[in-house]
Write a protein that holds these residues in place. Structure first.
Motif, mmCIF file in Angstrom:
data_model
loop_
_atom_site.group_PDB
_atom_site.id
_atom_site.type_symbol
_atom_site.label_atom_id
_atom_site.label_comp_id
_atom_site.label_asym_id
_atom_site.label_seq_id
_atom_site.Cartn_x
_atom_site.Cartn_y
_atom_site.Cartn_z
ATOM 1 N N ALA A 95 -3.762 10.761 -2.691
ATOM 2 C CA ALA A 95 -4.451 11.993 -2.287
ATOM 3 C C ALA A 95 -5.957 11.925 -2.519
ATOM 4 O O ALA A 95 -6.680 12.864 -2.161
ATOM 5 C CB ALA A 95 -3.869 13.178 -3.041
ATOM 6 N N GLY A 96 -6.455 10.859 -3.124
ATOM 7 C CA GLY A 96 -7.887 10.725 -3.367
ATOM 8 C C GLY A 96 -8.363 11.399 -4.629
ATOM 9 O O GLY A 96 -9.570 11.483 -4.867
ATOM 10 N N ARG A 97 -7.441 11.872 -5.468
ATOM 11 C CA ARG A 97 -7.836 12.547 -6.707
ATOM 12 C C ARG A 97 -7.949 11.586 -7.894
ATOM 13 O O ARG A 97 -8.359 11.981 -8.981
ATOM 14 C CB ARG A 97 -6.825 13.652 -7.019
ATOM 15 N N ALA A 98 -7.565 10.318 -7.699
ATOM 16 C CA ALA A 98 -7.675 9.291 -8.736
ATOM 17 C C ALA A 98 -7.955 7.960 -8.051
ATOM 18 O O ALA A 98 -7.746 7.808 -6.833
ATOM 19 C CB ALA A 98 -6.383 9.215 -9.553
ATOM 20 N N ARG A 99 -8.470 7.041 -8.829
ATOM 21 C CA ARG A 99 -8.796 5.715 -8.291
ATOM 22 C C ARG A 99 -7.919 4.670 -8.959
ATOM 23 O O ARG A 99 -7.344 4.894 -10.032
ATOM 24 C CB ARG A 99 -10.269 5.374 -8.514
ATOM 25 N N ARG A 130 0.843 -1.210 0.000
ATOM 26 C CA ARG A 130 0.000 0.000 0.000
ATOM 27 C C ARG A 130 0.873 1.252 0.000
ATOM 28 O O ARG A 130 0.652 2.179 -0.796
ATOM 29 C CB ARG A 130 -0.924 -0.019 1.218
ATOM 30 N N ARG A 131 1.866 1.286 0.874
ATOM 31 C CA ARG A 131 2.732 2.462 0.947
ATOM 32 C C ARG A 131 3.522 2.652 -0.346
ATOM 33 O O ARG A 131 3.718 3.780 -0.808
ATOM 34 C CB ARG A 131 3.690 2.335 2.128
ATOM 35 N N ALA A 132 3.967 1.554 -0.948
ATOM 36 C CA ALA A 132 4.723 1.659 -2.197
ATOM 37 C C ALA A 132 3.859 2.229 -3.320
ATOM 38 O O ALA A 132 4.311 3.067 -4.111
ATOM 39 C CB ALA A 132 5.265 0.282 -2.587
ATOM 40 N N ILE A 133 2.598 1.789 -3.387
ATOM 41 C CA ILE A 133 1.695 2.298 -4.423
ATOM 42 C C ILE A 133 1.373 3.767 -4.166
ATOM 43 O O ILE A 133 1.258 4.576 -5.106
ATOM 44 C CB ILE A 133 0.429 1.416 -4.491
ATOM 45 N N GLU A 134 1.236 4.137 -2.901
ATOM 46 C CA GLU A 134 0.996 5.551 -2.589
ATOM 47 C C GLU A 134 2.148 6.430 -3.069
ATOM 48 O O GLU A 134 1.922 7.529 -3.600
ATOM 49 C CB GLU A 134 0.817 5.713 -1.075
ATOM 50 N N ALA A 180 -8.269 -1.664 -0.560
ATOM 51 C CA ALA A 180 -9.713 -1.580 -0.796
ATOM 52 C C ALA A 180 -10.206 -0.150 -0.991
ATOM 53 O O ALA A 180 -11.016 0.124 -1.889
ATOM 54 C CB ALA A 180 -10.461 -2.245 0.356
ATOM 55 N N ASP A 181 -9.739 0.790 -0.165
ATOM 56 C CA ASP A 181 -10.291 2.148 -0.249
ATOM 57 C C ASP A 181 -9.731 2.946 -1.409
ATOM 58 O O ASP A 181 -10.170 4.068 -1.668
ATOM 59 C CB ASP A 181 -10.066 2.900 1.066
ATOM 60 N N TYR A 182 -8.761 2.371 -2.140
ATOM 61 C CA TYR A 182 -8.217 3.048 -3.320
ATOM 62 C C TYR A 182 -8.824 2.516 -4.624
ATOM 63 O O TYR A 182 -8.582 3.076 -5.690
ATOM 64 C CB TYR A 182 -6.701 2.864 -3.389
ATOM 65 N N LEU A 183 -9.576 1.449 -4.543
ATOM 66 C CA LEU A 183 -10.029 0.774 -5.769
ATOM 67 C C LEU A 183 -11.116 1.578 -6.471
ATOM 68 O O LEU A 183 -12.079 2.039 -5.855
ATOM 69 C CB LEU A 183 -10.562 -0.615 -5.438
#
Length: 484
Positions: A313-317, A301-305, A336-339
């Protein structure tokens, strides 16, 4: 000559052929029975009986597709024929088709509800399908109807063991061992139950006593090796893995463990090893990983962030995502919350997929070997993940290349790997460790990525989890197709 006078010799001939063929099958000479069954099938009204006995003979010869086809012919004559239904259920079990076996065995129970064998068979099929509570019920019913049947008793004990009800399993299996005079397979099952219940010393004592008495059985050596591993005694376990593999030369699970214990390099773990390992491990997998401080999903998760700040930042999925070797779905939980697109999981273990399905995160879950999965034509994936998957593979070029084909042109490959840094005199780039896992040289990982057309975005050395002798070091890598 009248029709009646012709029918009598044919009936007599049919009875003799059927009796002779049946005796040959019972005497473990099924190949000799087949010519007789060819003749029997040509006699009027005897084709169904010939088909059923042919199915039994072909099953004994391990010609399972042909055996199932013969059973189909027998059932075409009478779809409620309990004997034919039970035979086809056993054939389907041998082919790994537990769901089909359940259907057949259930139909046999409905056709002959008084038949304890049909209930025991249904319980066995349910056990293979991991429906433990229902399996226990039907095996219990079969045992009440036929309390002296040793096969039903041992399967009931196994069902209790696999359901985690170790005290009930211990009671039944102790009775089975005593009644059998210490049959090696039953001692091994009894010891396995003790080991799973946390009594490694008790399991070891049972197994050593059986071996000292002269028993020779692959399961005895295999369970003893696993008991020794719980105390970190790899050197003592190795000869038992070797003996087990020699006694069961077709068992891929034992072959892999024997190779690992003896330092023999192979290019990947066998499918049967991975399936057996994780099907048995699935119900307690997450608890065990949490106890070992498993970090990989969070590290992904951290690597993808870091690689996709707009997503963080929530500006893309994020999506679509292909989670190879998804296990119980821990990577899916982490992301899950980024999908924003479909999440697809692939795993060889059905037990793991059942645990993943319970999380209700995956659009699709596929039971496939990783090579077969990557041979599919995937829609371009935004992310492909391999969390602790490469530890079951030595040679990586085919898998890394397959991931490149599955990715979108600007997609991300994210994987973890155990690594080793000392010299690699063999030059093959990987090592099969005594644990049964593979470690890879950093230079080899970089070579595979470059050969497949990847540029490395991030390479982080991390402690992936803990084991008895300390943290397990490795790397988390993020890569993108060259040119993006």
């Amino acid at each position: 000559m009248s029709d009646t006078s012709q029918a009598a010799p044919e009936a007599s001939l049919g009875a003799r052929l059927h009796a002779s063929a049946r005796q040959l099958v019972r005497d473990h000479r099924p190949a000799e029975a087949l010519p007789m069954l060819d003749r029997l099938a040509r006699l009027p009204g005897l084709d169904a009986a010939a088909a059923l006995l042919r199915a039994e003979a072909l099953a004994a010869l391990e010609q399972l597709p042909a055996a199932e086809a013969a059973a189909d012919l027998a059932l075409a004559a009478d779809p409620a024929w309990s004997a034919a239904l039970q035979l086809r259920a056993r054939i389907r079990l041998a082919r790994g088709q537990a769901r089909g076996a359940i259907d057949d065995a259930a139909a046999a129970v409905m056709a002959t509800p008084w038949d304890a064998g049909a209930k025991a068979l249904l319980g066995t099929a349910l056990l293979e399908d991991r429906c433990f509570d229902t399996a226990i019920w039907f095996l219990g019913e079969a045992m009440r109807a036929d309390p002296a049947n040793p096969g039903t008793q041992s399967r009931l004990g196994q069902a209790f063991m696999r359901a985690g009800r170790h005290e009930a399993a211990a009671e039944i299996l102790a009775h089975c061992v005593a009644a059998s005079g210490g049959a090696p397979a039953l001692v091994a099952l009894q010891a396995q139950n003790a080991l799973l219940a946390g009594d490694a010393a008790g399991a070891e004592a049972m197994l050593r006593a059986a071996l000292a008495a002269g028993a020779t059985d692959a399961a005895l050596h295999s369970v003893l090796a696993h008991a020794l591993l719980t105390h970190g005694q790899m050197a003592d376990a190795a000869p038992h893995f070797t003996a087990a593999a020699r006694l069961a030369p077709r068992d891929g699970y034992l072959a892999h463990l024997a190779a690992a214990a003896n330092g023999i390099g192979t290019d990947r773990a066998t499918d049967s090893y991975v399936t057996a390992l994780f099907d048995g491990y699935a119900p307690r997998f997450e608890h065990s990983l949490l106890a070992l401080g498993y970090r990989v999903p969070g590290l992904f998760r951290r690597a993808i962030e870091r690689a996709l700040p707009e997503v963080a930042a929530g500006r893309a999925r994020l999506g679509p995502v292909l989670d190879l070797g998804c296990g119980t779905g821990l990577v899916g939980v982490a992301l899950a919350d980024y999908l924003g697109g479909p999440l697809t999981g692939v795993d060889l273990s059905r037990g793991m997929l059942e645990q993943a399905a319970a999380k209700h995160l995956y659009a699709e879950l596929l039971q496939l070997e990783i090579g077969a999965a990557l041979d599919r034509a995937w829609p371009p994936q935004a992310v492909v993940t391999l969390a602790d998957v490469l530890i079951y593979l030595g040679q990586l070029e085919p898998v890394i290349g397959g991931c490149r084909r599955a990715l979108a042109a600007d997609g991300l490959l994210v994987f973890s790997a155990e690594s080793f840094t000392p010299a690699d005199p063999a030059g093959q780039g990987w090592r099969l460790l005594p644990s049964g896992r593979y470690a890879h040289a950093p230079a080899y990982l970089r070579h595979c990525l470059a050969a497949a057309g990847f540029a490395i975005l991030e390479w982080r050395e991390e402690d992936l989890r803990l084991e008895a002798d300390g943290p397990i070091g490795g790397v988390v890598v993020v890569a993108r197709p060259v040119g993006h």
